[in-house]
Design an enzyme around this catalytic site. Structure first.
Site, short mmCIF file in Angstrom:
data_model
loop_
_atom_site.label_atom_id
_atom_site.label_comp_id
_atom_site.label_asym_id
_atom_site.label_seq_id
_atom_site.Cartn_x
_atom_site.Cartn_y
_atom_site.Cartn_z
N LYS A 178 58.21 -2.11 -79.54
CA LYS A 178 58.15 -0.99 -78.73
C LYS A 178 58.35 0.24 -79.37
CE LYS A 178 59.57 1.61 -75.68
NZ LYS A 178 59.15 3.18 -75.63
N GLU A 250 70.94 1.47 -84.76
CA GLU A 250 71.01 2.44 -85.63
C GLU A 250 70.75 3.63 -84.85
OE1 GLU A 250 68.18 1.76 -88.83
OE2 GLU A 250 70.11 0.39 -89.57
N CYS A 286 68.03 11.47 -87.64
CA CYS A 286 69.47 10.86 -87.27
C CYS A 286 70.52 11.23 -88.43
CB CYS A 286 69.25 9.29 -87.33
SG CYS A 286 68.67 8.57 -88.98
N GLU A 389 75.16 15.66 -80.56
CA GLU A 389 73.88 15.64 -81.47
C GLU A 389 72.97 16.43 -80.67
OE1 GLU A 389 71.39 11.98 -81.44
OE2 GLU A 389 71.47 12.29 -83.70
P1 NAD Z 1 65.90 7.20 -77.47
O1 NAD Z 1 67.12 6.54 -77.44
O2 NAD Z 1 65.74 8.19 -76.21
O3 NAD Z 1 64.77 6.28 -77.48
C1 NAD Z 1 64.64 5.30 -78.69
C2 NAD Z 1 63.57 4.23 -77.95
O4 NAD Z 1 64.23 3.49 -77.11
C3 NAD Z 1 62.55 4.64 -77.45
O5 NAD Z 1 61.34 3.75 -77.93
C4 NAD Z 1 62.54 4.74 -76.15
O6 NAD Z 1 61.39 4.23 -75.26
C5 NAD Z 1 63.67 3.28 -76.03
N1 NAD Z 1 64.31 3.33 -74.70
C6 NAD Z 1 64.76 4.24 -73.96
N2 NAD Z 1 65.56 3.63 -72.97
C7 NAD Z 1 65.33 2.34 -73.14
C8 NAD Z 1 65.85 1.43 -72.26
N3 NAD Z 1 66.76 1.60 -71.14
N4 NAD Z 1 65.49 0.06 -72.67
C9 NAD Z 1 64.81 0.04 -73.41
N5 NAD Z 1 64.29 0.85 -74.52
C10 NAD Z 1 64.64 2.18 -73.96
O7 NAD Z 1 66.01 8.10 -78.74
P2 NAD Z 1 64.81 9.05 -79.49
O8 NAD Z 1 65.02 10.41 -78.50
O9 NAD Z 1 63.37 8.58 -79.39
O10 NAD Z 1 65.28 9.37 -80.56
C11 NAD Z 1 66.33 10.04 -81.24
C12 NAD Z 1 67.47 9.29 -81.32
O11 NAD Z 1 67.29 8.19 -82.34
C13 NAD Z 1 68.63 10.44 -81.98
O12 NAD Z 1 69.80 9.83 -81.31
C14 NAD Z 1 68.85 9.93 -83.22
O13 NAD Z 1 69.79 10.04 -84.12
C15 NAD Z 1 68.29 8.41 -83.28
N6 NAD Z 1 67.84 8.01 -84.50
C16 NAD Z 1 68.59 7.22 -85.38
C17 NAD Z 1 68.26 6.86 -86.46
C18 NAD Z 1 69.14 5.80 -87.36
O14 NAD Z 1 68.57 4.99 -88.21
N7 NAD Z 1 70.47 5.78 -87.26
C19 NAD Z 1 66.88 7.03 -87.03
C20 NAD Z 1 65.93 7.93 -86.25
C21 NAD Z 1 66.53 8.30 -85.03
#
Ligand code: NAD
Length: 481
Positions: A178, A250, A286, A389
């Protein structure tokens, strides 16, 4: 194509299909604010169909000899080599990550990563033998989980997709991915390419909103494992929806970068500005080094040199290879970053540079979501801008006097994803590696995540990491002879 707008489809059971009810979401180019593509707005029906297809494909895929699976993975690696330029440009158009990163940094690593997964397939079928006594033998067997749901964010879609799917598939799982609603195009283009590679149902991709198709997918009883890269808040929601399924999380970070007075400052300045927080993805990384901890004897000099370097950063069209920093991914994220600029002022942090946002920042692209690189200083690590963050090009610097104080400040965070240390003192480097609460510690470098080393977090930054072992479970057998 619909006019100039590209229309992407899901990949379910080997077929490219729109959402059943035909609904779509707009993909906006963050450098212009214009819609350039449409992606399916999938819901529970697509989650259901994708999981059913993955379940149907599972017995044959899981039973295939590991080296047979490796042949498919190598084909994917070849695809990445042939389509690197196209995929890099798509991703840059979709999320604003500069082409010099997507083309020169991310994509070249992808072919290598799929080759690596192909080369490691035997790890997924290795077990142990334990002699329990003269007439008893213990065995362990590694088995795939079954159907794995991979939920990925928007900031590096192709890389995050690959880090999960390559190992999950190598281990004999079938997969439903997804991608994030803000940037799915590069992964949906991959769906078109990968439909030709894998047997139907082995790899499925469904785009849409997290609260719609995402929730339906992770909560599905036919899914046996969830791997999320995203925010801590989403992880908390997923644990409520998904129940007791095993998870790889992650998540976010507020990573400290600690510069000691014995550091090579010429390299540290670039390490802090260019590599750590401002460039690449405008801080939407991240592991961004968003808290800069500076040894007091070099405080004034380093702040001045960071300001000078940041003042020379080239902002603008992300597809231009000369551009060092692009826009914020979406209007919503842009508003969030701007709200933190306002918060920094309200909390009384001192602004060193930055603070401007909007059309004035890149006049040639007035519709883009632009935020200038910004640096604030404070002595209070309890401020919200030090603890939360921001996920944008906004850093905060704090002074420290001793090594112990640096460690205390660095660890005073709910997050523990990564940390950077700049020093020439080998003993100090090792003490910091030992004492910092982080999944990765960089010494005299930043933002390197070479395959072959684990990448994950501690505390609210998550647990587990994308590697073969994470996509298998171990079974024990005891044989009485
Ligand atoms: P997000 O958590 O909003 O979304 C990530 C994914 O989760 C998207 O595909 C979103 O549609 C999905 N999602 C959201 N709510 C959901 C739910 N209730 N059920 C299932 N899926 C759901 O994050 P973002 O805004 O896309 O990305 C930014 C975040 O990701 C930041 O916190 C960043 O630090 C983190 N990040 C971490 C890493 C790592 O490797 N640690 C790498 C990149 C980004």
């Amino acid at each position: 194509m619909l006019g100039d707008v590209i229309v992407y489809r899901n990949l379910i059971g080997g077929e490219l299909r729109p959402a059943a009810d035909g609904r779509t979401l707009d993909s906006v180019n963050p450098a212009t604010g214009e819609t350039w593509a449409r992606i399916p707005r999938s819901g529970p029906a697509e989650a259901e169909a994708a999981v059913a297809a993955a379940r149907a494909a599972l017995p044959r895929w899981a039973a295939m000899p590991a080296l047979g699976r490796a042949r498919y993975l190598r084909q994917v690696a070849d695809l990445f080599t042939r389509h690197a330029d196209e995929l890099a440009r798509l991703e840059t158009t979709d999320n604003g990550r500069v082409l010099r990163d997507t083309l020169h940094r991310d994509l070249p690593g992808m072919a290598f990563l799929w080759q690596l997964a192909a080369g490691q397939v035997l790890d997924a079928v290795k077990g142990d033998t334990v002699l329990l006594g003269p007439d008893a033998l213990g065995l362990t067997r590694r088995e795939p989980y079954g159907v794995v749901a991979c939920v990925i964010p928007w900031n590096s879609p192709v890389s995050t997709f690959s880090a999960k799917a390559a190992f999950a598939l190598a281990a004999g799982n079938t997969v439903v991915v997804k991608p994030a609603e803000q940037a799915s195009a590069s992964v949906l283009r991959l769906a078109e390419l990968l439909a030709e590679v894998f047997p139907p149902g082995v790899l499925n991709i469904v785009a849409g909103l997290g609260e719609e198709v995402g929730e339906a997918l992770v909560g599905h009883r036919g899914v046996q494992k969830v791997s999320l890269t995203g925010s801590t808040e989403t992880a908390l929601r997923i644990t409520r929806t998904a129940g007791v399924k095993p998870m790889t999380f992650e998540l976010g970070g507020k990573s400290p970068v600690i510069v000691f007075d014995d550091a090579d400052l010429d390299r540290a300045v670039d390490g802090v500005t260019v590599n750590s927080i401002y460039t690449g993805n405008a801080g939407q990384v991240c592991v961004a080094g968003s808290r800069i901890l500076i040894h007091r004897p070099i405080w004034a000099e380093l702040i001045q040199r960071i300001a000078e370097r940041a003042g020379k950063l080239v902002l603008g069209e992300p597809l231009d290879l000369a551009t060092e920093m692009g826009p914020i991914v979406s209007r919503e994220q842009y508003r969030r970053v701007v709200s933190y600029l306002e918060l920094a002022e309200a909390e009384g942090a001192e602004r060193v540079f930055g603070g401007r946002y909007g059309a004035a920042v890149v006049e040639a692209l007035p519709g883009g979501y632009w935020v200038e690189p910004a640096l604030y200083t404070t002595t209070d690590n309890g401020l919200r801008i030090c603890q939360e963050e921001i996920f944008g090009p906004v850093a905060v610097a704090l002074p420290f006097d001793t090594e112990a104080e640096a460690v205390r400040l660095a660890n005073d965070s709910r997050y523990g994803l990564a940390a950077g240390v700049w020093t020439r003192d080998l003993g100090r480097a090792h003490r910091m590696i030992r004492d910092l609460e982080a999944g990765t510690v960089w010494v005299n470098t930043h933002r390197q995540m070479p395959p072959g080393l684990p990448f994950g977090g501690v505390k609210d930054s998550g647990y587990g990491h994308d590697a073969m072992i994470e996509y298998t479970r171990e079974k024990a057998a005891i044989i009485q002879i």
